[in-house]
Design a protein around this motif. Structure first.
Motif, PDB file in Angstrom:
ATOM      1  N   ILE A 275       0.934  -1.348  -0.047  1.00  0.00           N
ATOM      2  CA  ILE A 275       0.145  -0.117   0.062  1.00  0.00           C
ATOM      3  C   ILE A 275       0.934   1.386  -0.002  1.00  0.00           C
ATOM      4  O   ILE A 275       1.838   1.292   0.512  1.00  0.00           O
ATOM      5  N   GLY A 276       0.379   2.232  -0.667  1.00  0.00           N
ATOM      6  CA  GLY A 276       1.073   3.687  -0.356  1.00  0.00           C
ATOM      7  C   GLY A 276       2.320   3.911  -1.444  1.00  0.00           C
ATOM      8  O   GLY A 276       2.881   4.859  -1.402  1.00  0.00           O
TER       9      GLY A 276
ATOM     10  N   ASN B   8       4.829 -11.104   8.650  1.00  0.00           N
ATOM     11  CA  ASN B   8       4.197  -9.590   8.911  1.00  0.00           C
ATOM     12  C   ASN B   8       5.339  -8.559   9.730  1.00  0.00           C
ATOM     13  O   ASN B   8       4.888  -7.506   9.898  1.00  0.00           O
ATOM     14  N   GLY B   9       6.118  -9.152  10.412  1.00  0.00           N
ATOM     15  CA  GLY B   9       7.204  -8.404  11.242  1.00  0.00           C
ATOM     16  C   GLY B   9       8.519  -8.677  10.866  1.00  0.00           C
ATOM     17  O   GLY B   9       9.598  -8.390  11.583  1.00  0.00           O
ATOM     18  N   ALA B  10       8.842  -9.014   9.581  1.00  0.00           N
ATOM     19  CA  ALA B  10       9.995  -9.583   9.072  1.00  0.00           C
ATOM     20  C   ALA B  10      11.180  -8.522   9.294  1.00  0.00           C
ATOM     21  O   ALA B  10      12.268  -9.183   9.259  1.00  0.00           O
ATOM     22  N   TYR B  11      11.011  -7.188   9.205  1.00  0.00           N
ATOM     23  CA  TYR B  11      12.070  -6.416   9.210  1.00  0.00           C
ATOM     24  C   TYR B  11      12.982  -6.661  10.620  1.00  0.00           C
ATOM     25  O   TYR B  11      14.296  -6.299  10.399  1.00  0.00           O
ATOM     26  N   ARG B  12      12.381  -6.924  11.587  1.00  0.00           N
ATOM     27  CA  ARG B  12      13.210  -6.986  12.682  1.00  0.00           C
ATOM     28  C   ARG B  12      13.934  -8.377  12.652  1.00  0.00           C
ATOM     29  O   ARG B  12      14.776  -8.672  13.796  1.00  0.00           O
ATOM     30  N   THR B  13      13.506  -9.408  12.223  1.00  0.00           N
ATOM     31  CA  THR B  13      14.276 -10.871  12.325  1.00  0.00           C
ATOM     32  C   THR B  13      15.619 -11.016  11.672  1.00  0.00           C
ATOM     33  O   THR B  13      15.522 -10.163  10.477  1.00  0.00           O
TER      34      THR B  13
ATOM     35  N   TYR C  93       3.251 -16.421  11.015  1.00  0.00           N
ATOM     36  CA  TYR C  93       2.486 -15.168  10.991  1.00  0.00           C
ATOM     37  C   TYR C  93       3.146 -13.879  11.297  1.00  0.00           C
ATOM     38  O   TYR C  93       3.323 -13.071  10.755  1.00  0.00           O
ATOM     39  N   VAL C  94       3.695 -14.201  12.670  1.00  0.00           N
ATOM     40  CA  VAL C  94       4.447 -12.858  13.094  1.00  0.00           C
ATOM     41  C   VAL C  94       5.813 -12.686  12.216  1.00  0.00           C
ATOM     42  O   VAL C  94       5.963 -11.429  11.887  1.00  0.00           O
ATOM     43  N   LYS C  95       6.211 -13.662  11.846  1.00  0.00           N
ATOM     44  CA  LYS C  95       7.536 -13.477  11.205  1.00  0.00           C
ATOM     45  C   LYS C  95       7.335 -12.840   9.692  1.00  0.00           C
ATOM     46  O   LYS C  95       7.983 -11.999   9.415  1.00  0.00           O
TER      47      LYS C  95
ATOM     48  N   GLU D  23      -1.489 -16.716   6.000  1.00  0.00           N
ATOM     49  CA  GLU D  23       0.082 -16.515   6.272  1.00  0.00           C
ATOM     50  C   GLU D  23       0.505 -17.398   7.441  1.00  0.00           C
ATOM     51  O   GLU D  23       0.034 -17.139   8.572  1.00  0.00           O
TER      52      GLU D  23
ATOM     53  N   MET E 155      -4.050  -9.807   5.318  1.00  0.00           N
ATOM     54  CA  MET E 155      -5.085  -8.910   5.448  1.00  0.00           C
ATOM     55  C   MET E 155      -6.299  -9.587   4.959  1.00  0.00           C
ATOM     56  O   MET E 155      -7.079  -9.080   4.112  1.00  0.00           O
TER      57      MET E 155
ATOM     58  N   SER F 179       0.358 -18.407  14.119  1.00  0.00           N
ATOM     59  CA  SER F 179       1.480 -19.111  14.329  1.00  0.00           C
ATOM     60  C   SER F 179       2.880 -18.334  14.639  1.00  0.00           C
ATOM     61  O   SER F 179       2.429 -16.911  14.141  1.00  0.00           O
ATOM     62  N   TYR F 180       3.893 -18.541  14.927  1.00  0.00           N
ATOM     63  CA  TYR F 180       5.007 -17.854  14.925  1.00  0.00           C
ATOM     64  C   TYR F 180       5.359 -17.265  13.611  1.00  0.00           C
ATOM     65  O   TYR F 180       5.532 -16.322  13.321  1.00  0.00           O
TER      66      TYR F 180
END
Lengths: 406, 406
Positions: B118-119, B401-406, B397-399, B275, B182, B394-395
């Motif tokens: 998006i954006g 969608n929050g991929a940048y930090r891992t 899903y977080v991974k 996801e 989403m 699950s883990y």
């Protein structure tokens, strides 16, 4: 400058309150029972979960608050006494009776709260001995132990005290609370117990508590699940000897401010300790047509798993915020929306006229590293505002709640 | 016995449809554009996201469906063209014009859909060349490539075909879809494209699609987030030469069944590929007063992060299911509720009269190991029912969608 003094207090900070927190054996090692008692009959007030599947103690405490005064609150953790049917109801009543017996009170003046696993009968032999021990352990400094006794997956106690001068008298308000999963506002969404030595009119107290809950505990969310046991209960015993507080009292605003502070503090502390949380998020919607409009958007942003995982990932994905605004139950004009993201030190306008601004990855990365973040959404549609608090969604949330498989 | 034949088909299975899927360079390597074209002008129908923040292609396709016939659908993945303002609107219109030009159609007869980030403005130089390539690549066997071209975080293509005999003629329906984040029903919540060679009345087709979407795509959820770009679009070109289908047609039920199957199959396939999903959950509420009551409970259970993590953890925590039933926007009588949990082979009654039954850990553990689980909630309040599909949390899903930090 605040009109009140904040200190590290708890439910035994106000005059004439004793409390205790003990280990009785519902949990393996940790404290699992708390008792809060006023020296004299107090005005009681309570706000409870709107979940239709509500626990026996919730139903019973609601009734007792309607009946009138309150002098004691008995709480167990480790077992929610929810979905336990007639036996659960009987057990909750038994807790009242046992507490009343030990304290030589009428059981009508006792409230009961439970938190923990749903659907398992209370071990009543343990509870019976426990209540005796809790009564024996009561002390005027027992608030800290009580704050420990009500915890479940919380990583620490949640407690606060404030002092405010009313009619030249020192009035004290103290509170304790617990989180930290199944936290979603549709009422208090957790347990909180507030005591005060203020003299205050009973009906006024109930409506004050209700209004305050709506802007504090009801504005937090950890996981979008509204529990079966949420309760905020309070006692006001009048021992501060101020003139009776009600809407017409000349210093009522001062009291309200202090009272609001206690509850907002506890609500925010619950979110900070949300299961697996690594980030504390404050979301404020400004210039909405109504408070309800603003609230719907605050909740929609804070409950979006995609927004929550983006914050966990320190990813400035404003598109997910816009998306969650768009599906909130609140009419907006997309092309007017502005969004700001910031921490203590710096604020960046990330959306203008509904579109992303030209911020750099470095700029936003710097802000997203912080542990406490604030999102402000300007709707430019009216003059109301709403504010709420939440946290990110981390691996640890999944771990804590899906533990059996790991 | 089904009245129709299911096969591994797609949007080019019905007579007179060509399609293509190509890599144009929005994504690094994978296909990122698809084109579906009918040989002749077709009846068009579409159902779109209810998110107020909806993407430019959604607004434009809606308009074109209202205007009348459709002959082509151009889709890009990797960029949602959402929250992109006036430029985004212009770019979506440009996509129509370019497609129309290549195919020698009127741009009014073209639909456009986008999915991805998006954006971010569409890279129009890439898109322009891409549309030319997509037009060149069109073929009567191109449905598989098109199914690839619309994917984002999906792990595989989603496609299906069915044949049904109407008026002695073979009528074919084909569909492709994409997920997989989403995903939350308030309309289609993803992209799906359906083609058929059935001859069918335009207004009837639109209402049939709307009703079908409400019971299929709108009954799935992955993460509770309603996207800005959800679209289900379809073309019916009439080349099967049946008598025109509408409510009064003697074989309309047969067609409806086949049509429903295609859409339910695609909706379920999206959830299966949600996801990070490790479990596929079907929730059915039976004996509700209304469909809406049942639906509210289906959604509440499937959207509960606590229920989802419990399934991920293979934990038979029926209390979390009861809790999520209790806060759904649907009146229940707690003491009547029955809940069944099962897989293909075995079903266990886990709740009776609102309380847990006496199942063993082993019994429930056996069932919970399965990848596909079904929860049936019996409200005993009426005769309606609702069914929906979701997945665990699950883990991963977080991974994802929050991929940048891992």
């Amino acid at each position: 400058m605040k009109n009140f003094h904040i200190f590290d207090g708890d439910v035994t900070s106000p005059k004439g309150f004793q409390a205790s927190g003990v280990h009785i054996g519902i949990k393996k090692k940790k404290k699992d029972m708390a008792l809060i008692v006023s020296d004299v009959l107090a005005e009681g007030a309570g706000v409870f979960t709107r979940n239709q599947v509500c626990a026996a103690p919730v139903l019973i405490s609601k009734e007792n608050i309607k009946k009138g005064k309150v002098q004691a609150i008995i709480i167990n953790s480790g077992n929610a006494n929810a979905c336990t049917g007639k036996e659960g109801h009987k057990n909750a009543l038994k807790m009242l009776e046992l507490t009343a017996e030990e304290l030589k009170l009428s059981s009508e003046n006792v409230l009961v709260a439970s938190t923990g696993v749903i659907g398992v009968p209370l071990p009543m032999d343990i509870v019976e001995r426990g209540i005796k021990n809790a009564a024996k352990a009561l002390s005027y400094g027992g608030g800290i132990a009580a704050a420990e006794g009500i915890l479940t997956t919380d990583t620490g106690t949640k407690k606060i005290g404030v002092e405010v001068e009313i009619d030249g008298k020192k009035v004290t308000i103290g509170g304790i609370a617990k989180g930290s999963g199944m936290i979603h506002p549709n009422m208090a969404t957790m347990l909180a117990f507030i005591t005060t030595d203020a003299k205050i009119e009973g009906g006024f107290l109930q409506s004050l508590l209700k209004n305050t809950v709506d802007k504090t505990y009801n504005m937090i969310t950890v996981d979008g699940d509204t529990s079966t046991n949420d309760s905020v209960c309070m006692m006001a015993n009048g021992l501060a000897d101020n003139n009776i507080l009600q809407e017409a009292h000349p210093e009522i605003e001062k009291f309200k401010e202090a009272f609001h502070y206690v509850n907002e503090y506890l609500a925010k502390t619950i979110v900070r300790d949300g299961e697996g949380a690594t980030k504390f998020l404050e979301v404020e919607v400004v210039n909405s047509k109504t408070f309800e409009d603003g609230k719907a958007i605050v909740k929609s942003i804070l409950n979006s798993n995609l927004v929550k995982t983006a914050f966990f990932g320190e990813d400035g994905n404003w598109g997910r915020i816009m998306c969650s605004i768009g599906y909130a139950d609140s009419a907006i004009e997309v092309e007017k929306v502005e969004i700001y993201l910031g921490d203590e030190k710096k604020t960046i306008k990330i959306v203008e006229k509904g579109e992303g601004t030209k911020f750099t990855e470095e700029e936003i990365g710097e802000v997203l590293k912080e542990k406490e973040l604030k999102v402000v959404v300007d709707l430019k549609m009216g003059n109301e505002k709403a504010r709420g608090w939440g946290c990110d969604l981390s691996y640890d949330y999944v771990k804590i709640n899906g533990a059996y498989r790991t």
